[in-house]
Design a protein around this motif. Sequence first.
Motif, PDB file in Angstrom:
ATOM      1  N   ALA A  22       0.838  -1.211   0.000  1.00  0.00           N
ATOM      2  CA  ALA A  22       0.000   0.000   0.000  1.00  0.00           C
ATOM      3  C   ALA A  22       0.867   1.253   0.000  1.00  0.00           C
ATOM      4  O   ALA A  22       0.580   2.221  -0.723  1.00  0.00           O
ATOM      5  N   PHE A  23       1.932   1.260   0.793  1.00  0.00           N
ATOM      6  CA  PHE A  23       2.835   2.414   0.828  1.00  0.00           C
ATOM      7  C   PHE A  23       3.506   2.603  -0.532  1.00  0.00           C
ATOM      8  O   PHE A  23       3.543   3.712  -1.069  1.00  0.00           O
ATOM      9  N   ASP A  24       4.016   1.521  -1.111  1.00  0.00           N
ATOM     10  CA  ASP A  24       4.685   1.592  -2.400  1.00  0.00           C
ATOM     11  C   ASP A  24       3.723   2.075  -3.485  1.00  0.00           C
ATOM     12  O   ASP A  24       4.079   2.899  -4.325  1.00  0.00           O
ATOM     13  N   ARG A  25       2.506   1.594  -3.454  1.00  0.00           N
ATOM     14  CA  ARG A  25       1.500   2.017  -4.435  1.00  0.00           C
ATOM     15  C   ARG A  25       1.170   3.501  -4.279  1.00  0.00           C
ATOM     16  O   ARG A  25       1.010   4.213  -5.262  1.00  0.00           O
ATOM     17  N   ALA A  26       1.088   3.982  -3.044  1.00  0.00           N
ATOM     18  CA  ALA A  26       0.800   5.399  -2.812  1.00  0.00           C
ATOM     19  C   ALA A  26       1.924   6.281  -3.362  1.00  0.00           C
ATOM     20  O   ALA A  26       1.668   7.308  -3.985  1.00  0.00           O
ATOM     21  N   VAL A  27       3.177   5.873  -3.151  1.00  0.00           N
ATOM     22  CA  VAL A  27       4.313   6.643  -3.662  1.00  0.00           C
ATOM     23  C   VAL A  27       4.314   6.639  -5.187  1.00  0.00           C
ATOM     24  O   VAL A  27       4.517   7.672  -5.828  1.00  0.00           O
ATOM     25  N   THR A  28       4.075   5.474  -5.796  1.00  0.00           N
ATOM     26  CA  THR A  28       4.050   5.374  -7.256  1.00  0.00           C
ATOM     27  C   THR A  28       2.928   6.226  -7.833  1.00  0.00           C
ATOM     28  O   THR A  28       3.131   6.926  -8.832  1.00  0.00           O
ATOM     29  N   THR A  29       1.767   6.204  -7.222  1.00  0.00           N
ATOM     30  CA  THR A  29       0.642   7.011  -7.698  1.00  0.00           C
ATOM     31  C   THR A  29       0.971   8.496  -7.598  1.00  0.00           C
ATOM     32  O   THR A  29       0.675   9.269  -8.504  1.00  0.00           O
ATOM     33  N   GLU A  30       1.620   8.874  -6.504  1.00  0.00           N
ATOM     34  CA  GLU A  30       2.009  10.265  -6.310  1.00  0.00           C
ATOM     35  C   GLU A  30       3.013  10.714  -7.376  1.00  0.00           C
ATOM     36  O   GLU A  30       2.975  11.852  -7.838  1.00  0.00           O
ATOM     37  N   ASP A  31       3.904   9.823  -7.779  1.00  0.00           N
ATOM     38  CA  ASP A  31       4.955  10.148  -8.739  1.00  0.00           C
ATOM     39  C   ASP A  31       4.571   9.853 -10.191  1.00  0.00           C
ATOM     40  O   ASP A  31       5.360  10.106 -11.101  1.00  0.00           O
ATOM     41  N   ARG A  32       3.391   9.322 -10.419  1.00  0.00           N
ATOM     42  CA  ARG A  32       2.989   8.865 -11.753  1.00  0.00           C
ATOM     43  C   ARG A  32       3.165   9.945 -12.828  1.00  0.00           C
ATOM     44  O   ARG A  32       3.668   9.672 -13.920  1.00  0.00           O
ATOM     45  N   GLY A  33       2.770  11.172 -12.560  1.00  0.00           N
ATOM     46  CA  GLY A  33       2.884  12.237 -13.546  1.00  0.00           C
ATOM     47  C   GLY A  33       4.305  12.436 -14.031  1.00  0.00           C
ATOM     48  O   GLY A  33       4.551  12.584 -15.228  1.00  0.00           O
ATOM     49  N   VAL A  34       5.246  12.427 -13.121  1.00  0.00           N
ATOM     50  CA  VAL A  34       6.655  12.587 -13.491  1.00  0.00           C
ATOM     51  C   VAL A  34       7.148  11.344 -14.218  1.00  0.00           C
ATOM     52  O   VAL A  34       7.820  11.431 -15.244  1.00  0.00           O
ATOM     53  N   LEU A  35       6.821  10.183 -13.706  1.00  0.00           N
ATOM     54  CA  LEU A  35       7.298   8.934 -14.303  1.00  0.00           C
ATOM     55  C   LEU A  35       6.798   8.758 -15.731  1.00  0.00           C
ATOM     56  O   LEU A  35       7.524   8.259 -16.598  1.00  0.00           O
ATOM     57  N   GLU A  36       5.576   9.167 -16.007  1.00  0.00           N
ATOM     58  CA  GLU A  36       5.004   8.979 -17.341  1.00  0.00           C
ATOM     59  C   GLU A  36       5.507   9.992 -18.358  1.00  0.00           C
ATOM     60  O   GLU A  36       5.373   9.777 -19.552  1.00  0.00           O
ATOM     61  N   THR A  37       6.098  11.092 -17.910  1.00  0.00           N
ATOM     62  CA  THR A  37       6.601  12.084 -18.854  1.00  0.00           C
ATOM     63  C   THR A  37       8.119  12.033 -19.001  1.00  0.00           C
ATOM     64  O   THR A  37       8.686  12.793 -19.772  1.00  0.00           O
ATOM     65  N   THR A  38       8.766  11.140 -18.290  1.00  0.00           N
ATOM     66  CA  THR A  38      10.219  10.996 -18.362  1.00  0.00           C
ATOM     67  C   THR A  38      10.572   9.977 -19.425  1.00  0.00           C
ATOM     68  O   THR A  38       9.948   8.925 -19.524  1.00  0.00           O
ATOM     69  N   THR A  39      11.583  10.302 -20.221  1.00  0.00           N
ATOM     70  CA  THR A  39      11.998   9.357 -21.247  1.00  0.00           C
ATOM     71  C   THR A  39      12.576   8.099 -20.601  1.00  0.00           C
ATOM     72  O   THR A  39      13.283   8.181 -19.605  1.00  0.00           O
ATOM     73  N   TYR A  40      12.240   6.985 -21.156  1.00  0.00           N
ATOM     74  CA  TYR A  40      12.689   5.710 -20.600  1.00  0.00           C
ATOM     75  C   TYR A  40      14.048   5.289 -21.141  1.00  0.00           C
ATOM     76  O   TYR A  40      14.716   4.439 -20.596  1.00  0.00           O
ATOM     77  N   ASP A  41      14.496   5.896 -22.233  1.00  0.00           N
ATOM     78  CA  ASP A  41      15.731   5.499 -22.879  1.00  0.00           C
ATOM     79  C   ASP A  41      16.884   6.365 -22.361  1.00  0.00           C
ATOM     80  O   ASP A  41      17.386   7.244 -23.042  1.00  0.00           O
TER      81      ASP A  41
END
Length: 50
Positions: A22-41
């Motif tokens: 639950a803690f890990d999911r909350a952190v990932t959800t909070e960071d989702r906007g940044v993670l989805e706009t960052t280049t993966y390569d």
Amino acid sequence: MICQWVLRNDTEADSPAEKVIAFDRAVTTEDRGVLETTTYDVPLSRQAEW
């Protein structure tokens, strides 16, 4: 897709897996906007970034 590892040094009695997840999911959800706009390569070499 996001893949994360959780390395633990506690016991299930200290912190149940459900609470860790639950803690890990909350952190990932909070960071989702940044993670989805960052280049993966991303280059793994410091010289490649210059």
